[in-house]
Design a protein around this motif. Sequence first.
Motif, PDB file in Angstrom:
ATOM      1  N   CYS A 262       0.772  -1.069  -0.084  1.00 17.91           N
ATOM      2  CA  CYS A 262      -0.050  -0.024   0.065  1.00 17.91           C
ATOM      3  C   CYS A 262       1.055   1.256  -0.091  1.00 17.91           C
ATOM      4  O   CYS A 262       0.544   2.354  -0.435  1.00 17.91           O
ATOM      5  N   GLU A 263       1.853   1.201   0.519  1.00 22.61           N
ATOM      6  CA  GLU A 263       2.857   2.383   0.622  1.00 22.61           C
ATOM      7  C   GLU A 263       3.574   2.622  -0.716  1.00 22.61           C
ATOM      8  O   GLU A 263       3.546   3.953  -1.056  1.00 22.61           O
ATOM      9  N   GLU A 264       3.845   1.615  -1.551  1.00 25.29           N
ATOM     10  CA  GLU A 264       4.245   1.731  -2.784  1.00 25.29           C
ATOM     11  C   GLU A 264       3.019   2.480  -3.772  1.00 25.29           C
ATOM     12  O   GLU A 264       3.616   3.378  -4.408  1.00 25.29           O
ATOM     13  N   ILE A 265       2.100   1.967  -3.614  1.00 28.62           N
ATOM     14  CA  ILE A 265       0.992   2.424  -4.583  1.00 28.62           C
ATOM     15  C   ILE A 265       0.595   3.814  -4.225  1.00 28.62           C
ATOM     16  O   ILE A 265       0.263   4.664  -4.923  1.00 28.62           O
ATOM     17  N   ALA A 266       0.538   4.100  -2.636  1.00 28.30           N
ATOM     18  CA  ALA A 266       0.073   5.534  -2.291  1.00 28.30           C
ATOM     19  C   ALA A 266       1.144   6.593  -2.828  1.00 28.30           C
ATOM     20  O   ALA A 266       0.553   7.792  -2.866  1.00 28.30           O
ATOM     21  N   LEU A 267       2.195   6.282  -3.239  1.00 27.55           N
ATOM     22  CA  LEU A 267       3.204   7.300  -3.558  1.00 27.55           C
ATOM     23  C   LEU A 267       2.728   7.763  -5.085  1.00 27.55           C
ATOM     24  O   LEU A 267       3.162   9.106  -5.143  1.00 27.55           O
ATOM     25  N   LEU A 268       1.998   7.113  -5.707  1.00 24.08           N
ATOM     26  CA  LEU A 268       1.526   7.697  -7.008  1.00 24.08           C
ATOM     27  C   LEU A 268       0.634   8.907  -6.765  1.00 24.08           C
ATOM     28  O   LEU A 268      -0.407   8.844  -5.879  1.00 24.08           O
ATOM     29  N   SER A 269       0.565   9.888  -7.778  1.00 24.47           N
ATOM     30  CA  SER A 269      -0.353  10.957  -7.403  1.00 24.47           C
ATOM     31  C   SER A 269      -1.707  10.903  -8.134  1.00 24.47           C
ATOM     32  O   SER A 269      -2.708  11.278  -7.696  1.00 24.47           O
ATOM     33  N   GLU A 270      -1.904   9.962  -9.218  1.00 24.27           N
ATOM     34  CA  GLU A 270      -3.109   9.864  -9.877  1.00 24.27           C
ATOM     35  C   GLU A 270      -3.066   8.363 -10.412  1.00 24.27           C
ATOM     36  O   GLU A 270      -2.278   7.522 -10.640  1.00 24.27           O
ATOM     37  N   SER A 271      -4.384   7.778 -10.311  1.00 26.49           N
ATOM     38  CA  SER A 271      -4.534   6.205 -10.796  1.00 26.49           C
ATOM     39  C   SER A 271      -4.222   6.096 -12.169  1.00 26.49           C
ATOM     40  O   SER A 271      -3.899   5.124 -12.478  1.00 26.49           O
ATOM     41  N   ASP A 272      -4.091   7.213 -12.959  1.00 28.57           N
ATOM     42  CA  ASP A 272      -3.579   6.913 -14.183  1.00 28.57           C
ATOM     43  C   ASP A 272      -2.183   6.473 -14.427  1.00 28.57           C
ATOM     44  O   ASP A 272      -2.126   5.635 -15.162  1.00 28.57           O
ATOM     45  N   GLU A 273      -1.304   6.853 -13.462  1.00 29.77           N
ATOM     46  CA  GLU A 273      -0.013   6.098 -13.602  1.00 29.77           C
ATOM     47  C   GLU A 273      -0.264   4.655 -13.299  1.00 29.77           C
ATOM     48  O   GLU A 273       0.920   3.988 -13.934  1.00 29.77           O
ATOM     49  N   LEU A 274      -0.797   4.047 -12.466  1.00 26.57           N
ATOM     50  CA  LEU A 274      -1.165   2.717 -12.159  1.00 26.57           C
ATOM     51  C   LEU A 274      -1.797   2.097 -13.450  1.00 26.57           C
ATOM     52  O   LEU A 274      -1.368   1.001 -13.751  1.00 26.57           O
ATOM     53  N   ASN A 275      -2.749   2.860 -13.840  1.00 24.41           N
ATOM     54  CA  ASN A 275      -3.708   2.333 -14.999  1.00 24.41           C
ATOM     55  C   ASN A 275      -2.944   2.199 -16.393  1.00 24.41           C
ATOM     56  O   ASN A 275      -2.949   1.053 -16.930  1.00 24.41           O
ATOM     57  N   LYS A 276      -1.983   3.076 -16.645  1.00 21.18           N
ATOM     58  CA  LYS A 276      -1.187   2.977 -17.788  1.00 21.18           C
ATOM     59  C   LYS A 276      -0.316   1.649 -17.697  1.00 21.18           C
ATOM     60  O   LYS A 276      -0.136   1.206 -18.992  1.00 21.18           O
TER      61      LYS A 276
END
Length: 360
Positions: free
Chosen positions: A200-214
């Motif tokens: 959760c700490e690694e994912i929470a560093l992202l500013s937007e969900s688009d970064e994850l979805n991309k």
Amino acid sequence: MARSADSCCILYMRLSDYGVNGNTFKLEKAICNHGFFMMAPNHWDTLTKTFTRPLRLTTSLSVIVSVSQPPAQNQLLLKIHHATLLSPEDQHAIKVARMFRLSVVDENAIQEFHKLHLDARNQEFGRLFRSPSLFEDIVKTILLCNCNWQRSLEMAKALCKFQYELDKGVLVKRNGRTWRRKQRSVVEACSLGLGNFPSCEEIALLSESDELNKFCNLGYRARFILRLAQHIVSGKLQLQKYEMMMMNDNTETTTQIMASLQTIKGVSKFASANIMMCLGYYQFIPCDTETIRHLKEFHGIKDCCKTSVASNVKMLYETYSPFNCLAYWFELVKEYERQLGKPLSELKNSEYICVTGKKS
């Protein structure tokens, strides 16, 4: 007991120390019974009957852990690759006991279930595999929703690849607020070619969900997963409370947990029931199209549909209460194995996409 050999730390876990009967425990039965064991970064070797995946130490560093069960021994053999001796804290941190449900509470539940379900007892069914963390359980449950099984497998694998690309080292907390990069993670040496499942700490560093979805192609799930991670890291959502409440098991507590889970964005009624199952509450059956198919084909309830499935499962499995879900999964697993012509523990990795009741 642990020792180091050939750049591999050897750890023996005596099952009796966890309140588990070593004479009846079989590793492959504890692992190969639920779809989560097929989802990255988990890896089951059908020939050696060894389970391997990256797991985190107390420092958040990932190490590759292989687990096997020596014949006629009341213990599990753990190999922590590329590691020296592990501290007691790190031995606890790798959460092997959680994945395989090695505890007095779980052992008692299995024994009570077996009193109600003799076929399950005879076939040594009763442990449902889960992840080393509740966060991973929740995210993987979200990956199951509104898609086919192959897509769920692909998204889990993409998240592990993303973790590898996202963090060439590991993220270590400093001053309780900021993050810095440390040395390269041991997970980079993993022969499976994947990173760990992101924390959760690694994912929470992202500013937007688009970064994850991309990178992972998660669709609408990306924003739910990012929000979940951010709420956990900020303290707004405290997952440990759910596992602590498990120790105070009563009807009121169970209802409270179920209702609380459904307040999490992205957690549907199906998802909350699946998460409850991961927590060890088996009263609720995660109902989806696969449940409807199973009731139609196995139980002959031809008019089973989305609006009637809840009452149908209540009628069929109430006799096994409070282990309704275990009885349901026992049937589902046996049907999968019958259709496939082999136990789930003998499936090759490439065959995992075939584990569904839907006809192609």
